[in-house]
Design a protein around this motif. Structure first.
Motif, PDB file in Angstrom:
ATOM      1  N   GLU A 138      57.104  34.265  39.963  1.00  0.00           N
ATOM      2  CA  GLU A 138      57.386  33.049  39.200  1.00  0.00           C
ATOM      3  C   GLU A 138      56.125  32.178  39.269  1.00  0.00           C
ATOM      4  OE1 GLU A 138      60.284  30.913  37.136  1.00  0.00           O
ATOM      5  OE2 GLU A 138      60.655  32.775  38.233  1.00  0.00           O
TER       6      GLU A 138
ATOM      7  N   GLN B  70      50.186  26.607  37.745  1.00  0.00           N
ATOM      8  CA  GLN B  70      49.817  27.816  36.985  1.00  0.00           C
ATOM      9  C   GLN B  70      50.411  27.774  35.583  1.00  0.00           C
ATOM     10  OE1 GLN B  70      51.366  30.664  39.817  1.00  0.00           O
ATOM     11  NE2 GLN B  70      49.329  31.515  40.230  1.00  0.00           N
TER      12      GLN B  70
ATOM     13  N   GLY C 277      42.591  31.730  46.486  1.00  0.00           N
ATOM     14  CA  GLY C 277      44.007  31.968  46.783  1.00  0.00           C
ATOM     15  C   GLY C 277      44.945  31.101  45.958  1.00  0.00           C
TER      16      GLY C 277
ATOM     17  N   ARG D 244      45.210  45.604  40.521  1.00  0.00           N
ATOM     18  CA  ARG D 244      46.313  44.705  40.149  1.00  0.00           C
ATOM     19  C   ARG D 244      46.604  44.776  38.661  1.00  0.00           C
ATOM     20  NH1 ARG D 244      45.961  38.701  42.468  1.00  0.00           N
ATOM     21  NH2 ARG D 244      44.497  39.103  44.130  1.00  0.00           N
TER      22      ARG D 244
ATOM     23  N   ASP E 118      42.036  40.315  48.650  1.00  0.00           N
ATOM     24  CA  ASP E 118      43.299  39.615  48.849  1.00  0.00           C
ATOM     25  C   ASP E 118      44.196  40.474  49.716  1.00  0.00           C
ATOM     26  OD1 ASP E 118      45.419  37.759  48.440  1.00  0.00           O
ATOM     27  OD2 ASP E 118      46.191  38.994  46.809  1.00  0.00           O
TER      28      ASP E 118
HETATM   29  P1  ADP Z   1      42.639  33.659  43.519  1.00  0.00           P
HETATM   30  O1  ADP Z   1      42.230  34.675  42.521  1.00  0.00           O
HETATM   31  O2  ADP Z   1      42.798  32.290  42.927  1.00  0.00           O
HETATM   32  O3  ADP Z   1      41.818  33.655  44.769  1.00  0.00           O
HETATM   33  P2  ADP Z   1      44.907  35.325  43.799  1.00  0.00           P
HETATM   34  O4  ADP Z   1      45.187  35.516  42.380  1.00  0.00           O
HETATM   35  O5  ADP Z   1      44.244  36.397  44.565  1.00  0.00           O
HETATM   36  O6  ADP Z   1      44.107  33.979  43.993  1.00  0.00           O
HETATM   37  O7  ADP Z   1      46.292  34.944  44.465  1.00  0.00           O
HETATM   38  C1  ADP Z   1      46.455  34.923  45.858  1.00  0.00           C
HETATM   39  C2  ADP Z   1      47.779  35.566  46.227  1.00  0.00           C
HETATM   40  O8  ADP Z   1      48.864  34.752  45.796  1.00  0.00           O
HETATM   41  C3  ADP Z   1      47.968  36.914  45.602  1.00  0.00           C
HETATM   42  O9  ADP Z   1      48.453  37.809  46.564  1.00  0.00           O
HETATM   43  C4  ADP Z   1      48.993  36.680  44.524  1.00  0.00           C
HETATM   44  O10 ADP Z   1      49.808  37.808  44.329  1.00  0.00           O
HETATM   45  C5  ADP Z   1      49.798  35.515  45.065  1.00  0.00           C
HETATM   46  N1  ADP Z   1      50.338  34.661  44.021  1.00  0.00           N
HETATM   47  C6  ADP Z   1      49.690  34.226  42.914  1.00  0.00           C
HETATM   48  N2  ADP Z   1      50.499  33.430  42.176  1.00  0.00           N
HETATM   49  C7  ADP Z   1      51.686  33.382  42.824  1.00  0.00           C
HETATM   50  C8  ADP Z   1      52.928  32.725  42.568  1.00  0.00           C
HETATM   51  N3  ADP Z   1      53.107  31.964  41.486  1.00  0.00           N
HETATM   52  N4  ADP Z   1      53.925  32.912  43.460  1.00  0.00           N
HETATM   53  C9  ADP Z   1      53.748  33.677  44.548  1.00  0.00           C
HETATM   54  N5  ADP Z   1      52.611  34.313  44.851  1.00  0.00           N
HETATM   55  C10 ADP Z   1      51.580  34.172  44.008  1.00  0.00           C
END
Ligand code: ADP
Ligand code: ZN
Length: 777
Positions: free
Chosen positions: A223, A228, A253, A290, A595
């Motif tokens: 979700e 976002q 993150g 991913r 990640d």
């Molecule tokens: P970034 O690219 O900004 O560093 P990521 O896309 O790697 O961050 O996201 C970090 C983690 O958070 C990932 O494991 C992702 O699956 C998780 N994540 C991202 N958005 C959500 C969300 N809306 N709810 C729960 N987990 C999320």
């Protein structure tokens, strides 16, 4: 130089036989500015199209050379005698012509980055595609309609019966497969049936090759958070509405990748293709995993240097045929041959990453080319980063050219890592012995408790090898080992062998030359000592501190010495994800994009490695590195902690990175750049003149500076130099530089276009032109 024109040689003239004229860019560094060489189109090639690849005679010896038709005209350019032009020899291959979009892009790159267009086109087409690597032809057979019966042997009758029993949609069948079905050891019997006319054969071409080992990727579609959702909605509203520029500025993150995935999904749903660029190799595996996991039904084309040649070829064709709806890869994926009108979104992940800049001609910046490509395609471009480049940040904030979208919080379930900066000098004193400990007491204790609690750790040191100083042990002598071909020190390496240590050797990280470690100082005869830092030495220390990890292979070093192919890195990441590797140590390959929820500790062995380089971006790079690597922890339940060892704990780049204060760092740094008149406040073109003979390099650089200054277009341009480059000699060639600096790019472009047209600047062996340089060594 006359011979560079298509037809300067008198002997092979067939006047009048032309149905048009083609500007052809040959795959050599011939800089016939702007668009290549002019050739006559003979009647036999009347259908020749722009973007097609051709063979043409080149030079006084008429050597056959490959090239690409850049444009076609009914008349030759003014000043060329049509009766003296050479003719295009033939069409080189049956590949579809390069799209108009890519041709336009090539022209723009050739002009903007001051590079012969043939080299640009060469960079656009992977070598594997040019050579047709992995192309295999397979034969498919089906039953023939026979007027008169053909005599068949018993095995052949079995083949016939088998085919007759198959439903029509399963035919024709590939002959090896058919042979197996009937239990034949070879398809020889089937081939003879073709010869007899009992079967009809068709051939199909495909590209052989396996795919990379798959990495587990998160399949869940979480979700979206409110932040976002706001970003996704804002950018989604621009899809299909022409060109627009966006920056996704979100802490590490924050879930930026999730935003990309949603926008890719919307693009694909709208029937368009999405292009996602990721930095070279380090980030590629996990982000791409991913992507693949999320869209198992959507054909994805992956283009990056970690693939084998035939994989690259296959993935390129997937994009060119319009089959791939998602195209992803490192820098050069921006040249993906997505058919005209299909591109709906361009994303540049970690846009600040310096691997987007190519360090040889064409010296393009993948991010800037991405913006250009989106503009041509008329679609949005999204740049994403937790630590945007100052170029992008300035354009997004003060200049208002890019719309900023923020994700100020980490995604649900992640915590903000606590970053501790420790004074490396003080830490050393606490040890009480004279040995240098790369893992100081604070980091050592943090590692112990991380491991005791079952966590995983990342240790970063941005330098390969064992140690980077080889010097005389007598400090009065002062001798330091340098490379004989470069004005730079050498790095001591230990051989990578499982069966015990072999002799150490020295390697130059600039030219790659190697030699043995001298035992005694060549100047005074005292013993030579080896000191300084390198990832191999960290590995050694770690194995000594934690023998229990070493025994179970739970410590792995990742750098370009230990990882040969993309596949190696994939396998290591898969093991790290599964938990059998507890500590990953390495260079910046581990600092980016990873990640893994199990990572509780990040240790930076020495944050200063990039801080003291004679490059105005060293502070910016250090900030990025520290902020990015610290962002790898705290991605699971447990709190994340980062320990940053440094000799300069007060340096703003390190202090502010530890406090997660990017915006404050950016304004400090931009003020400094403004004070010294440097990019991004102003624009820069760097010209490096290189030659084995210092006098030749010196006079060429001097004349170039004088020539440029004399042109009226140099008004408003500051010309710095000629001066020796920070590394004044590499691989035996002396290097002198000129820096051209002006308020805007257009002013600089006017000068270099003029100089290039006049022949004053000829990019090639002697002269390297770097527009918007990112590395200044
Ligand atoms: P970034 O690219 O900004 O560093 P990521 O896309 O790697 O961050 O996201 C970090 C983690 O958070 C990932 O494991 C992702 O699956 C998780 N994540 C991202 N958005 C959500 C969300 N809306 N709810 C729960 N987990 C999320
Ligand atoms: Zn060298």
């Amino acid at each position: 130089m006359e011979t560079l024109f298509g037809g300067a040689d008198a002997e092979q003239v067939t006047p009048g036989e032309a149905v048009g004229f083609a500007m052809v860019a040959v795959e050599r560094g011939v800089d016939r500015y702007p668009d290549g060489l002019t050739y006559r189109i003979p009647p036999a090639l009347a259908g020749l199209a722009e973007g097609q690849r051709v063979l043409v005679p080149l030079g006084s010896g008429d050597r056959t050379t490959r090239g690409t038709v850049v444009s076609i005209a009914t008349e030759p350019p003014p000043g060329l005698d049509r009766s003296r032009l050479k003719a295009v020899t033939s069409i080189a291959d049956d590949r579809p012509p390069l799209t108009g979009e890519l041709l336009d892009l090539a022209r723009w790159i050739s002009r903007y980055y001051v590079c012969p267009i043939g080299l640009v086109l060469g960079a656009m087409l992977p070598a594997a595609v040019r050579r047709g690597t992995g192309l295999v032809t397979s034969t498919f057979v089906d039953l023939a309609v026979l007027d008169t019966p053909v005599r068949l042997g018993p095995r052949q009758r079995a083949v016939q019966a088998r085919l007759e029993s198959m439903p029509p949609q399963e035919r024709p069948v590939e002959i090896r497969t058919l042979a197996e079905m009937v239990g034949l050891a070879s398809p020889a019997a089937i081939r003879s049936m073709i010869a007899k006319g009992a079967l009809v054969a068709t051939t199909r071409r495909r590209i052989a090759g396996d795919d990379l080992p798959a990495l587990p990727g998160a399949i869940a579609r979480p979700e979206l958070t409110a932040d976002q959702r706001t970003v996704v909605d804002a950018i989604a509203a621009q899809l299909g509405a022409g060109f627009s520029r966006h920056l996704l500025y979100g802490v590490t993150g924050a879930g930026k990748t999730e935003v990309y995935l949603r926008l890719v999904e919307k693009t694909v749903e709208a029937g368009k293709a999405a292009l996602l660029l990721v930095p070279e190799i380090a980030l590629t595996p996990q982000t791409i995993a991913r992507l693949l996991a999320r869209f198992p039904q959507v054909p994805v084309s992956i283009l990056h240097s970690g693939l084998t040649a035939s994989q690259r070829h296959r993935h390129w064709v997937l994009a060119a045929e319009g089959t791939a709806r998602i195209v992803t890869g490192a820098r050069s994926a921006i040249f993906a041959p997505i058919p005209h009108g299909e591109l709906g979104l361009v994303i540049v992940d970690e846009e600040h990453d310096s691997s987007y800049k190519q360090d040889q001609a064409p010296r393009y910046h993948g991010r800037d080319v991405a913006i250009r490509r989106a503009q041509q395609a008329g679609c949005p471009v999204l740049l994403g980063s937790a630590t945007p480049s100052l170029e992008t940040w300035l354009n997004a904030t003060e200049r208002g050219l890019i719309e900023v979208h923020r994700l100020p919080r980490r995604a649900p379930g992640l915590n903000v890592p606590k970053v501790e900066v420790v004074d490396f000098a003080r830490e050393q004193r606490q040890h009480g012995d004279r040995r240098v400990h790369l893992i100081g007491p604070t980091l050592g204790r943090a590692l112990d408790s991380c491991l005791a609690e079952g966590g995983q750790a990342l240790l970063l040191l941005n330098r390969r090898g064992y140690a980077n100083y080889i010097a005389c042990s007598d400090h009065r002598c002062g001798w330091i080992q340098t490379c004989s071909e470069c004005d730079a020190g050498m790095v001591c390496h230990r051989p990578e062998r499982r069966d015990g240590p072999g002799p150490e050797f020295l390697r130059c990280h600039h030219c790659g030359s190697e030699q043995r470690v001298p035992r005694t100082c060549p100047e005074c005869g005292h013993a030579v000592t080896v000191f300084g830092l390198g990832t191999q030495r960290v590995e050694e220390e770690l194995r000594r501190l934690h023998p229990e990890l070493a025994e179970t292979d739970a410590v792995v070093r990742v750098d370009s010495d230990s990882m040969d192919a993309a596949g190696d890195f994939h396998r290591v990441l898969a093991r790290f994800g599964a938990g059998s590797i507890r500590v990953l140590l390495g260079t910046q390959m581990i600092a980016k994009g990873l990640d893994f929820p199990g990572v509780r500790l990040v240790g930076v062995i020495n944050a200063d490695t990039s801080l003291n380089l004679p490059d105005f971006r060293s502070g910016e790079r250090t900030f990025q590195l520290v902020a990015q690597v610290a962002g790898r922890c705290g991605r699971g339940e447990a709190a994340g902690r980062a320990v940053v060892q440094t000799f300069q704990p007060q340096a703003p780049a390190i202090r502010l990175a530890a406090l997660h204060r990017f915006e404050e760092f950016a304004s400090l740094e931009l003020a400094e750049r403004a004070r010294f008149g440097l990019p991004p406040m102003r624009r820069m073109i760097r010209i490096v003149v290189r030659h084995e003979d210092l006098a030749v390099a010196g006079s060429a650089a001097g004349e170039l500076a004088k020539g440029l200054t004399a042109l009226p277009e140099s008004d408003g341009i500051e010309i710095r130099g000629p001066a020796p480059c920070p590394i004044a000699r590499i691989a035996g060639r002396h290097r002198l530089q000129l820096e051209l600096i002006a308020e805007d790019a257009a002013t600089l472009q006017r000068l270099v276009q003029r100089a290039r047209g006049d022949g004053l600047v000829r990019p090639g062996e002697l002269v390297a032109v770097d527009v918007d340089p990112v590395a200044l060594l």
